[in-house]
Design a protein around this motif. Sequence first.
Motif, mmCIF file in Angstrom:
data_model
loop_
_atom_site.group_PDB
_atom_site.id
_atom_site.type_symbol
_atom_site.label_atom_id
_atom_site.label_comp_id
_atom_site.label_asym_id
_atom_site.label_seq_id
_atom_site.Cartn_x
_atom_site.Cartn_y
_atom_site.Cartn_z
ATOM 1 N N TRP A 40 22.150 100.240 -12.526
ATOM 2 C CA TRP A 40 22.424 98.788 -12.493
ATOM 3 C C TRP A 40 21.682 98.005 -13.572
ATOM 4 O O TRP A 40 21.840 96.807 -13.702
ATOM 5 C CB TRP A 40 22.067 98.229 -11.095
ATOM 6 N N SER A 336 19.977 89.150 -4.539
ATOM 7 C CA SER A 336 20.064 89.954 -5.756
ATOM 8 C C SER A 336 21.498 90.017 -6.285
ATOM 9 O O SER A 336 21.752 89.751 -7.465
ATOM 10 C CB SER A 336 19.534 91.358 -5.464
ATOM 11 N N SER A 340 23.087 88.124 -9.718
ATOM 12 C CA SER A 340 23.386 89.070 -10.807
ATOM 13 C C SER A 340 24.473 88.494 -11.724
ATOM 14 O O SER A 340 24.576 88.836 -12.894
ATOM 15 C CB SER A 340 23.816 90.429 -10.254
ATOM 16 N N THR A 343 23.219 87.321 -15.012
ATOM 17 C CA THR A 343 22.477 88.336 -15.785
ATOM 18 C C THR A 343 21.010 87.934 -15.930
ATOM 19 O O THR A 343 20.515 87.684 -17.034
ATOM 20 C CB THR A 343 23.106 88.545 -17.188
ATOM 21 N N LYS A 346 14.789 90.198 -14.757
ATOM 22 C CA LYS A 346 14.282 90.630 -13.444
ATOM 23 C C LYS A 346 12.932 91.286 -13.592
ATOM 24 O O LYS A 346 12.713 92.045 -14.532
ATOM 25 C CB LYS A 346 15.236 91.655 -12.812
#
Length: 470
Positions: A40, A336, A340, A343, A346
Motif C-alpha cells: 500500500w 486511514s 488515503s 495521498t 504518513k
Amino acid sequence: MNVSRVEMTDLLPIEELKTLVEPGKVLTDAASLETYGKDWTKHYAPAPSAIVFPKTVEQVQAIVRWANAHKIALVPSGGRTGLSAAAVAANGEVVVSFDYMNQILDFNESNRTVVCQPGVVTGALQQFAEDKGLYYPVDFASAGSSQIGGNIGTNAGGIKVIRYGLTRNWVAGLKVVTGTGELLELNKDLIKNATGYDLRQLFIGAEGTLGFVVEATMRLDRAPRNLTAMVLGTPDLESIMPVLHAFHGKLDLTAFEFFSDKCLDKILGRGDIPAPFESRTPFYALLEFEAVNEDVANTALATFEHCVEQGWVLDGVMSQSEQQLKNLWKLREYISETISHWTPYKNDISVTVSQVPAFLADIDTIVSGSYPDFEVLWYGHIGDGNLHLNILKPDALSKEEFFAKCATVNKWVFETVEKYNGSISAEHGVGMTKRDYLEYSRSPAEIAYMKAVKTVFDPNGIMNPGKIFA
Ligand code: MLT
Ligand code: ZN
C-alpha cells in the motif's frame, strides 16, 4: 555480494523456476508485475522480474535454493497491505506470493492453537476462531486482506495491543525457510521452553530478511463478552491522559484509541458514518471494555461522570448494541482508508504513553511553524503510545513539492522521536521507507548486530534485500 536482477534477455533462470512449482504459477505479465510488486506504500515504482506462487514448503525451499544458485533477490508477498514498502519489489527481484498457501491445517482445542499456512487472511483466522467459540485478538483495519505471514513478518499491532499485545504474543511456533533454503521448526508450539535462544522471536518482525514463514501455529484466547465502546470528546489532548488513567484503574480495557476533530471531519464528510454525538470537540478517545454485567457498565458510566466533573471530558456516548459498537469503531477504523484519497504523508511512531502530549505538541509546533498550510491529522493507539501522524497535501502544491517538504518533516519527526527515546516505527515496520533513519531509534552497535544476524541466516543476501537496512 552483488544480487543482480534477472536479465529479461536470459530466460534460463525463469524457465528453471517454472519447473519448481505447478504449471502457470510463475507470472511475468505486466499487470501481475505491477500488482504483486508493491504494497500500500505509494512512493515506489514496482519493478519485479517475476511472481512465483509456491503451494508447498518444499517448493519454497526449492525457490530459495534456486535464488541462491542464481544470486537472485526474493521479496515475500502477503496481503500487500503494508505501509513501509517492506513488500515492494522495485529492483528486479522475484516476488514470492503466499496466496496459494492459504489453508488452516489444524486446530487443537486443548492447546487453543491453530496451524496456519502463511497466506491465511487475518480475518479468516479471526472468523475461524469465532466459529470455535474462541478469539484471535490481533486486529486492525486491513485484517480483511492482510495475511498471517505478513502479520508475523511485521509483528503487526493494531487496535487491541493495550490488552492483548502484538502478533509476537500469539505465535506459539513457526516453521521458516531460511536464506539458505533450510527448514527450521521453532519452539514446537510449547508454552514453556527454557532451552536457550528463542529463534522464533528473531523471525517475527524481521520483514522476511532472514527467511520466509511457511507455517505458523497461532494461539487463540477466550471470546470477549459483550464488548462495549465509548467515544469521549475532550477539550485537548492532555485531558486524554487522566481519562486513560481513570478508566484503566476501573475497567479491564480492550482498546484505548484517539483521533482529532480533523479526522472526524473527514469521516463525517463520507456521509455514511453517523456522528458519535451532536457537539464537536478538539479530540476524541475511543475506549472498549467487556461489559460482563451491569456493575461493569455502571462503573464505566460513573467513571465517565467523574471525567466530566473534572473537565477532562465534554461529551460522550456508550454503545448499547453490537451495531452501535460497530458504528463507533468505524469512526476510528475508517480514518486511514478515508484520508488515503488525499495521498497523505504518513508516519507511525511511538513514545511512552506519558510522553504523548508533549511529543505531539512539539511536532505540531515545528510543522505549523514552517508549513502553516499543512493540514495535520493525528490518530492512533494512544493507550500504547503509538501515534499516526498524517499530513494532507495542500491543493496549491504539486505532489513533488509536497513530498519534498515532507522529507524535511520526516527529519524533524525522527529527531524529536530520538529526543524522546521513542521508536521511528511503532507498528508499520522499517521496510524501505524508514531504513535510512534506523539510527534515530537503534544504536550503531545494535544495527551492526542486526546485520550480523542477517548474515547468519541469509549469507548471500537474497532475502528481501534493501529492507530494514539500506
Ligand atoms: C491504523 O491504525 O489505522 C493503521 O495503522 C493504518 C494507518 O496508520 O493509517
Ligand atoms: Zn495503526
